[in-house]
Design a protein around this motif. Structure first.
Motif, PDB file in Angstrom:
ATOM      1  N   LEU A 209       0.827  -1.211   0.000  1.00  0.00           N
ATOM      2  CA  LEU A 209       0.000   0.000   0.000  1.00  0.00           C
ATOM      3  C   LEU A 209       0.861   1.261   0.000  1.00  0.00           C
ATOM      4  O   LEU A 209       0.534   2.249  -0.676  1.00  0.00           O
ATOM      5  CB  LEU A 209      -0.925  -0.011   1.231  1.00  0.00           C
ATOM      6  N   SER A 210       1.973   1.213   0.738  1.00  0.00           N
ATOM      7  CA  SER A 210       2.843   2.401   0.824  1.00  0.00           C
ATOM      8  C   SER A 210       3.311   2.826  -0.566  1.00  0.00           C
ATOM      9  O   SER A 210       3.271   4.010  -0.920  1.00  0.00           O
ATOM     10  CB  SER A 210       4.072   2.097   1.691  1.00  0.00           C
ATOM     11  N   GLU A 211       3.694   1.815  -1.383  1.00  0.00           N
ATOM     12  CA  GLU A 211       4.154   2.138  -2.750  1.00  0.00           C
ATOM     13  C   GLU A 211       3.007   2.708  -3.572  1.00  0.00           C
ATOM     14  O   GLU A 211       3.175   3.678  -4.317  1.00  0.00           O
ATOM     15  CB  GLU A 211       4.682   0.871  -3.433  1.00  0.00           C
ATOM     16  N   GLN A 212       1.826   2.110  -3.435  1.00  0.00           N
ATOM     17  CA  GLN A 212       0.684   2.568  -4.230  1.00  0.00           C
ATOM     18  C   GLN A 212       0.340   4.025  -3.903  1.00  0.00           C
ATOM     19  O   GLN A 212       0.099   4.837  -4.794  1.00  0.00           O
ATOM     20  CB  GLN A 212      -0.535   1.682  -3.944  1.00  0.00           C
ATOM     21  N   GLU A 232       3.457  17.184   2.388  1.00  0.00           N
ATOM     22  CA  GLU A 232       4.118  16.569   3.539  1.00  0.00           C
ATOM     23  C   GLU A 232       3.681  15.112   3.606  1.00  0.00           C
ATOM     24  O   GLU A 232       2.478  14.838   3.480  1.00  0.00           O
ATOM     25  CB  GLU A 232       3.645  17.282   4.805  1.00  0.00           C
ATOM     26  N   THR A 233       4.633  14.202   3.760  1.00  0.00           N
ATOM     27  CA  THR A 233       4.227  12.791   3.828  1.00  0.00           C
ATOM     28  C   THR A 233       4.827  12.116   5.069  1.00  0.00           C
ATOM     29  O   THR A 233       5.945  12.418   5.484  1.00  0.00           O
ATOM     30  CB  THR A 233       4.703  12.000   2.582  1.00  0.00           C
ATOM     31  N   ASP A 234       4.028  11.241   5.650  1.00  0.00           N
ATOM     32  CA  ASP A 234       4.526  10.411   6.757  1.00  0.00           C
ATOM     33  C   ASP A 234       3.992   9.003   6.464  1.00  0.00           C
ATOM     34  O   ASP A 234       2.945   8.597   6.961  1.00  0.00           O
ATOM     35  CB  ASP A 234       3.970  10.963   8.086  1.00  0.00           C
ATOM     36  N   ILE A 235       4.720   8.326   5.550  1.00  0.00           N
ATOM     37  CA  ILE A 235       4.217   7.041   5.051  1.00  0.00           C
ATOM     38  C   ILE A 235       5.098   5.903   5.573  1.00  0.00           C
ATOM     39  O   ILE A 235       6.276   5.811   5.221  1.00  0.00           O
ATOM     40  CB  ILE A 235       4.198   7.045   3.494  1.00  0.00           C
ATOM     41  N   GLU A 236       4.496   5.081   6.426  1.00  0.00           N
ATOM     42  CA  GLU A 236       5.234   3.930   6.958  1.00  0.00           C
ATOM     43  C   GLU A 236       5.616   3.016   5.790  1.00  0.00           C
ATOM     44  O   GLU A 236       4.786   2.808   4.895  1.00  0.00           O
ATOM     45  CB  GLU A 236       4.324   3.165   7.927  1.00  0.00           C
ATOM     46  N   GLU A 237       6.821   2.480   5.826  1.00  0.00           N
ATOM     47  CA  GLU A 237       7.292   1.674   4.672  1.00  0.00           C
ATOM     48  C   GLU A 237       6.674   0.283   4.656  1.00  0.00           C
ATOM     49  O   GLU A 237       6.378  -0.283   5.705  1.00  0.00           O
ATOM     50  CB  GLU A 237       8.810   1.549   4.726  1.00  0.00           C
ATOM     51  N   ASP A 238       6.525  -0.234   3.453  1.00  0.00           N
ATOM     52  CA  ASP A 238       6.078  -1.622   3.236  1.00  0.00           C
ATOM     53  C   ASP A 238       4.854  -2.059   4.042  1.00  0.00           C
ATOM     54  O   ASP A 238       4.838  -3.127   4.648  1.00  0.00           O
ATOM     55  CB  ASP A 238       7.236  -2.601   3.513  1.00  0.00           C
ATOM     56  N   VAL A 239       3.844  -1.232   4.038  1.00  0.00           N
ATOM     57  CA  VAL A 239       2.578  -1.640   4.666  1.00  0.00           C
ATOM     58  C   VAL A 239       1.817  -2.486   3.643  1.00  0.00           C
ATOM     59  O   VAL A 239       1.537  -2.038   2.530  1.00  0.00           O
ATOM     60  CB  VAL A 239       1.735  -0.411   5.071  1.00  0.00           C
TER      61      VAL A 239
END
Ligand code: ADP
Length: 353
Positions: A209-212, A232-239
């Protein structure tokens, strides 16, 4: 064991009717029997005289009971059947405002009333569907007519041949924009229709999902740069999630395009992806115009546009689509907003465990 009182009541009622019927028959037979015995003690001439009286007596009693039964049937069977038939004729003719009056009352245990209740509920449901259908048609017609009128006007002016080259460019651009608007509208209507009629079967698979989210966000780069927005992004990796990726991309694209559209120039759009125990939370915030409480109640309805100043940049179907996809994905979407300050949409989905 649970005692089913309504069944016992029904049984007692049927028994009571049977007793009344039995008493009536017994009464007729006894009357005739007494007359017959009375006749036996008479001499022949008297018996001859009494025979026609007994005969007419039976005829009269039969007639009386016949009239009684006819009146009972007319009142208890023919009257409700006539009422139901008249109501149904109106429903068949397309009048969904009809409500058939109850015989004894909505909650009585009368069998005809339970049929009437079923018909009244069905008509109310049909009336709702009919309103949706007519609203939908008038909304679609309006949404199609507006760009068509613009295209027609600009095309007429282009044909006149008196326009300067810059004006020609401007009008041709307007025609292209309106054509795109029409095409987007039709694409959205088709998508929504397929989603609502369950013609789209989610093709679930485990994906990142993070990549999408990052890919979808980047697709809007041109527009946010034009408005000079801060992202601004705060996206946890590899969810990872187990969902239909194509359907969910509709959600992210709509939320991002709304956040960018309703954000003021040089404003800020924040995207967060977090994993919380067995849930994944995606939130999209903007420092835009915000949503009033009244608007907030309708934003997921088809064709609803709260902010008419941006009406030409959308068709009010985006959030209806988003909501439908989230329902299919068995997730949840919520919105927090402060008028004049900004809005946050939060989507919650099951995480892939
Ligand atoms: P559209 O964007 O085409 O008008 P949508 O269904 O996407 O249609 O949105 C419906 C309405 O919800 C919008 O017209 C607007 O009033 C409100 N809305 C949606 N997103 C936002 C946002 N980020 N900020 C302010 N209002 C919003």
């Amino acid at each position: 064991m649970r005692i089913e009182w309504h069944k016992i009541k029904k049984f007692l009622k049927a028994g009571w009717r049977l007793i009344i019927f039995f008493v009536m028959i017994a009464f007729v037979v006894t009357c005739n029997f007494l007359l017959f015995l009375h006749g036996m003690q008479m001499d022949e001439a008297e018996v001859r005289a009494m025979a026609p009286i007994t005969f007419w007596n039976i005829i009269l009693l039969t007639l009386l009971f016949g009239i009684f039964d006819f009146t009972r049937r007319a009142w208890m069977v023919t009257r409700p059947v006539k009422r139901i038939r008249e109501g149904m004729e109106k429903i068949v003719a397309g009048d969904f405002t009809v409500r058939i009056p109850y015989i004894k009352g909505e909650n009585s245990d009368n069998e005809f009333d339970s049929i009437i209740k079923g018909l009244n509920d069905m008509t109310a449901e049909l009336a709702g569907v009919e309103t949706l259908r007519t609203d939908f048609i008038s909304n679609v017609s309006h949404e199609i007519k507006t760009p068509l009128a613009v295209i027609s006007n600009y095309a007429t002016m282009l044909q006149s041949g008196v326009l300067k080259p810059e004006q020609q460019q401007e009008y041709a651009k307007a025609i292209t924009e309106q054509t795109k608007r029409l095409s987007d509208l039709i694409t959205n209507i088709l998508k929504l229709n397929r989603l609502e009629n369950q013609q789209i079967y989610p093709e679930k698979k485990t994906y990142n999902l993070s990549e999408q989210i990052c890919e979808c966000l980047l697709m809007h780069e041109y527009v946010w740069e034009k408005k000079q927005l801060e992202i601004e992004t705060d996206i946890e990796e590899d969810v990872l999630i187990y969902q239909d990726a194509e359907l969910l991309s509709l959600v992210w694209n709509n939320l991002f395009s709304n956040a960018i559209k309703f954000c003021k120039e040089e404003g800020r759009v924040t995207v967060e992806v977090k994993r919380l125990e067995d849930k994944v939370l995606v939130s999209v915030s903007d420092t835009g115009c915000g949503i009033s409480q009244e608007t907030g109640r309708h934003i997921f309805e088809k064709f609803y546009q709260g902010d008419t100043s941006h009406a030409t940049q959308g068709n009010g179907l985006g959030l209806a689509l988003v909501k439908r996809v989230i329902d299919i994905a068995e997730g949840n979407i919520s919105v927090q907003s402060v008028l004049g300050e900004g809005t946050t949409f939060t989507v919650s989905l099951d995480a892939k465990t």
